[in-house]
Design a protein around this motif. Structure first.
Motif, PDB file in Angstrom:
ATOM      1  N   ASP A 103      -1.717  -7.347  11.234  1.00 46.10           N
ATOM      2  CA  ASP A 103      -2.887  -8.167  11.507  1.00 46.10           C
ATOM      3  C   ASP A 103      -3.521  -8.655  10.196  1.00 46.10           C
ATOM      4  O   ASP A 103      -2.811  -9.106   9.292  1.00 46.10           O
ATOM      5  N   ILE A 104      -4.839  -8.543  10.069  1.00 51.47           N
ATOM      6  CA  ILE A 104      -5.566  -9.132   8.954  1.00 51.47           C
ATOM      7  C   ILE A 104      -5.309  -8.426   7.624  1.00 51.47           C
ATOM      8  O   ILE A 104      -5.705  -8.915   6.574  1.00 51.47           O
ATOM      9  N   SER A 105      -4.603  -7.303   7.620  1.00 56.52           N
ATOM     10  CA  SER A 105      -4.220  -6.684   6.343  1.00 56.52           C
ATOM     11  C   SER A 105      -3.044  -7.407   5.699  1.00 56.52           C
ATOM     12  O   SER A 105      -2.596  -7.025   4.623  1.00 56.52           O
ATOM     13  N   GLY A 106      -2.546  -8.474   6.334  1.00 54.88           N
ATOM     14  CA  GLY A 106      -1.372  -9.169   5.827  1.00 54.88           C
ATOM     15  C   GLY A 106      -1.467  -9.590   4.379  1.00 54.88           C
ATOM     16  O   GLY A 106      -0.572  -9.309   3.575  1.00 54.88           O
ATOM     17  N   ALA A 107      -2.540 -10.282   4.019  1.00 50.61           N
ATOM     18  CA  ALA A 107      -2.677 -10.747   2.639  1.00 50.61           C
ATOM     19  C   ALA A 107      -2.777  -9.575   1.671  1.00 50.61           C
ATOM     20  O   ALA A 107      -2.265  -9.639   0.549  1.00 50.61           O
ATOM     21  N   THR A 108      -3.422  -8.496   2.101  1.00 52.28           N
ATOM     22  CA  THR A 108      -3.557  -7.306   1.252  1.00 52.28           C
ATOM     23  C   THR A 108      -2.202  -6.688   0.944  1.00 52.28           C
ATOM     24  O   THR A 108      -1.869  -6.436  -0.223  1.00 52.28           O
ATOM     25  N   VAL A 109      -1.400  -6.439   1.977  1.00 51.40           N
ATOM     26  CA  VAL A 109      -0.111  -5.782   1.733  1.00 51.40           C
ATOM     27  C   VAL A 109       0.867  -6.730   1.057  1.00 51.40           C
ATOM     28  O   VAL A 109       1.702  -6.302   0.239  1.00 51.40           O
ATOM     29  N   PHE A 110       0.774  -8.020   1.362  1.00 53.65           N
ATOM     30  CA  PHE A 110       1.646  -8.984   0.691  1.00 53.65           C
ATOM     31  C   PHE A 110       1.325  -9.043  -0.799  1.00 53.65           C
ATOM     32  O   PHE A 110       2.230  -9.062  -1.644  1.00 53.65           O
ATOM     33  N   ARG A 111       0.044  -9.075  -1.131  1.00 54.22           N
ATOM     34  CA  ARG A 111      -0.345  -9.078  -2.546  1.00 54.22           C
ATOM     35  C   ARG A 111       0.166  -7.820  -3.246  1.00 54.22           C
ATOM     36  O   ARG A 111       0.664  -7.896  -4.383  1.00 54.22           O
ATOM     37  N   LEU A 112       0.030  -6.669  -2.585  1.00 62.34           N
ATOM     38  CA  LEU A 112       0.488  -5.431  -3.200  1.00 62.34           C
ATOM     39  C   LEU A 112       1.985  -5.486  -3.475  1.00 62.34           C
ATOM     40  O   LEU A 112       2.435  -5.148  -4.573  1.00 62.34           O
ATOM     41  N   ALA A 113       2.760  -5.912  -2.487  1.00 54.91           N
ATOM     42  CA  ALA A 113       4.211  -5.970  -2.662  1.00 54.91           C
ATOM     43  C   ALA A 113       4.622  -6.983  -3.713  1.00 54.91           C
ATOM     44  O   ALA A 113       5.595  -6.769  -4.455  1.00 54.91           O
ATOM     45  N   ALA A 114       3.877  -8.086  -3.808  1.00 52.23           N
ATOM     46  CA  ALA A 114       4.233  -9.142  -4.760  1.00 52.23           C
ATOM     47  C   ALA A 114       3.819  -8.808  -6.184  1.00 52.23           C
ATOM     48  O   ALA A 114       4.569  -9.069  -7.133  1.00 52.23           O
ATOM     49  N   THR A 115       2.634  -8.228  -6.355  1.00 53.03           N
ATOM     50  CA  THR A 115       2.100  -8.015  -7.701  1.00 53.03           C
ATOM     51  C   THR A 115       2.385  -6.630  -8.266  1.00 53.03           C
ATOM     52  O   THR A 115       2.311  -6.425  -9.470  1.00 53.03           O
ATOM     53  N   HIS A 116       2.718  -5.687  -7.389  1.00 53.10           N
ATOM     54  CA  HIS A 116       3.064  -4.333  -7.829  1.00 53.10           C
ATOM     55  C   HIS A 116       4.377  -3.902  -7.176  1.00 53.10           C
ATOM     56  O   HIS A 116       4.410  -2.935  -6.394  1.00 53.10           O
ATOM     57  N   PRO A 117       5.464  -4.593  -7.458  1.00 52.21           N
ATOM     58  CA  PRO A 117       6.731  -4.291  -6.777  1.00 52.21           C
ATOM     59  C   PRO A 117       7.219  -2.870  -7.017  1.00 52.21           C
ATOM     60  O   PRO A 117       7.975  -2.333  -6.207  1.00 52.21           O
ATOM     61  N   GLN A 118       6.766  -2.256  -8.106  1.00 50.35           N
ATOM     62  CA  GLN A 118       7.173  -0.877  -8.376  1.00 50.35           C
ATOM     63  C   GLN A 118       6.585   0.105  -7.365  1.00 50.35           C
ATOM     64  O   GLN A 118       7.057   1.238  -7.246  1.00 50.35           O
ATOM     65  N   ASP A 119       5.583  -0.333  -6.597  1.00 49.52           N
ATOM     66  CA  ASP A 119       4.933   0.532  -5.610  1.00 49.52           C
ATOM     67  C   ASP A 119       5.622   0.518  -4.258  1.00 49.52           C
ATOM     68  O   ASP A 119       5.303   1.347  -3.397  1.00 49.52           O
ATOM     69  N   VAL A 120       6.544  -0.425  -4.043  1.00 47.72           N
ATOM     70  CA  VAL A 120       6.981  -0.728  -2.681  1.00 47.72           C
ATOM     71  C   VAL A 120       8.501  -0.647  -2.545  1.00 47.72           C
ATOM     72  O   VAL A 120       9.239  -1.290  -3.293  1.00 47.72           O
ATOM     73  N   LEU A 121       8.962   0.144  -1.562  1.00 42.10           N
ATOM     74  CA  LEU A 121      10.381   0.225  -1.217  1.00 42.10           C
ATOM     75  C   LEU A 121      10.762  -0.831  -0.192  1.00 42.10           C
ATOM     76  O   LEU A 121      11.873  -1.369  -0.211  1.00 42.10           O
ATOM     77  N   SER A 122       9.860  -1.097   0.740  1.00 37.98           N
ATOM     78  CA  SER A 122      10.093  -2.079   1.796  1.00 37.98           C
ATOM     79  C   SER A 122       8.746  -2.495   2.343  1.00 37.98           C
ATOM     80  O   SER A 122       7.727  -1.834   2.112  1.00 37.98           O
ATOM     81  N   LEU A 123       8.749  -3.601   3.092  1.00 39.57           N
ATOM     82  CA  LEU A 123       7.529  -4.082   3.722  1.00 39.57           C
ATOM     83  C   LEU A 123       7.798  -4.313   5.202  1.00 39.57           C
ATOM     84  O   LEU A 123       8.701  -5.074   5.565  1.00 39.57           O
ATOM     85  N   THR A 124       7.027  -3.646   6.046  1.00 37.38           N
ATOM     86  CA  THR A 124       7.068  -3.899   7.483  1.00 37.38           C
ATOM     87  C   THR A 124       5.799  -4.632   7.877  1.00 37.38           C
ATOM     88  O   THR A 124       4.694  -4.161   7.610  1.00 37.38           O
TER      89      THR A 124
END
Length: 295
Positions: A103-124
């Protein structure tokens, strides 16, 4: 006192000028971070957490301004919330995580995955859109958009109209309108959500993310181009049909996007179809983990 579950512990973390509440479960396996939408809190995942925690460490956070997290004066846009999550992952020393947002957390999690790729294994992405990729249309009531987006984004209006009416708004409007599974969102669930939105300034997180959504489309679209996602993506559609899959195929065009449709399920997939959703997530993260081992 916040609701809880057997096997779930509750914690507070001081990050980025606020205090985040998060629930934790599970003792082994790769970490999964669950990020709620609106009008929700971490509790939206209460049926899903035990299913994931049997084989994974699971963390379900209340974003700033939501649930039992801090909601004092400050910024509540998606960029700030993404930095909160980055610092939370760093503080917990659990990265990289399988990041799950809806839902509305989309931009938040997308920003995290894009700007801190070292934090993320996958995105659901569960029932999730993005500014710049069509999400803003949901604010256009002349084309079937959701009326309360404008209400939340209007200065002073949420507190004036919703204070003291939290349970009525959540139970009679938001959840009822977008759920397709009778009884999936119980009266007890509504009480738990209403408890936190009824705090002083309890709408501050939602107000911030919806205002952010209405102005950040060009920024998110540019970010998708300059910081293309490299991690695998799972797009889960339910009440919104193919909207999530179509969004992520555009926003994450440089990586593998897998899509799953939960037919007959409304918007609140984690509460309406937790077993089916857990199966989709576990299959996906299992494949990602196995590929990492092979690499």
């Amino acid at each position: 006192m916040n609701a809880t579950l057997p096997g779930v512990t509750h914690h507070r973390a001081e990050v980025n000028g606020t205090r985040l509440h998060y629930a934790a479960a599970g003792t082994g396996g790769s970490p999964v971070l669950l990020v709620h939408g609106f009008p929700e809190t971490w509790w939206t995942f209460h049926k899903l957490i035990p299913l994931l925690a049997a084989s994974h460490r699971v963390f379900a956070v209340d974003l700033r301004g939501f649930g039992d997290s801090g909601n004092g004066p400050g910024e509540y846009d998606s960029g700030t919330s993404a930095e909160d999550l980055h610092l939370l992952i760093e503080q917990l020393d659990v990265g990289p995580v399988h990041l799950t947002g809806q839902d509305i957390s989309g931009a938040t999690v997308f920003r995290l995955a894009a700007t801190h790729p070292q934090d993320v294994l996958s995105l659901t992405a569960i029932e999730m859109g993005l500014p710049g990729f069509g999400l803003e249309a949901l604010a256009d009531v002349t084309r079937g958009g959701t009326w309360y987006i404008g209400l939340l984004a209007a200065p002073g209006i949420p507190d004036m109209l919703l204070t003291g009416r939290e349970r009525e708004f959540l139970g009679e409007a938001a959840f009822r309108a977008m759920s397709a599974t009778p009884g999936a969102v119980s009266d007890a669930d509504i009480e738990e959500f209403a408890r936190t939105y009824a705090r002083p300034d309890g709408w501050r997180g939602a107000i911030g993310l919806y205002r952010s959504m209405l102005r950040e489309g060009s920024e998110i679209k540019a970010l998708a181009g300059t910081h293309a996602l490299k991690v695998p993506v799972l797009a889960v559609g339910a009440g919104g049909g193919p909207f999530t899959a179509n969004t992520m195929s555009q926003a994450a065009a440089a990586t593998d996007v897998r899509s799953v449709s939960l037919d007959g399920v409304g918007h609140y997939a984690a509460m309406e179809a937790p077993t089916e959703l857990a199966t989709a997530i576990l299959d996906f993260v299992g494949d990602v983990d196995a590929a990492g081992v092979r690499d």
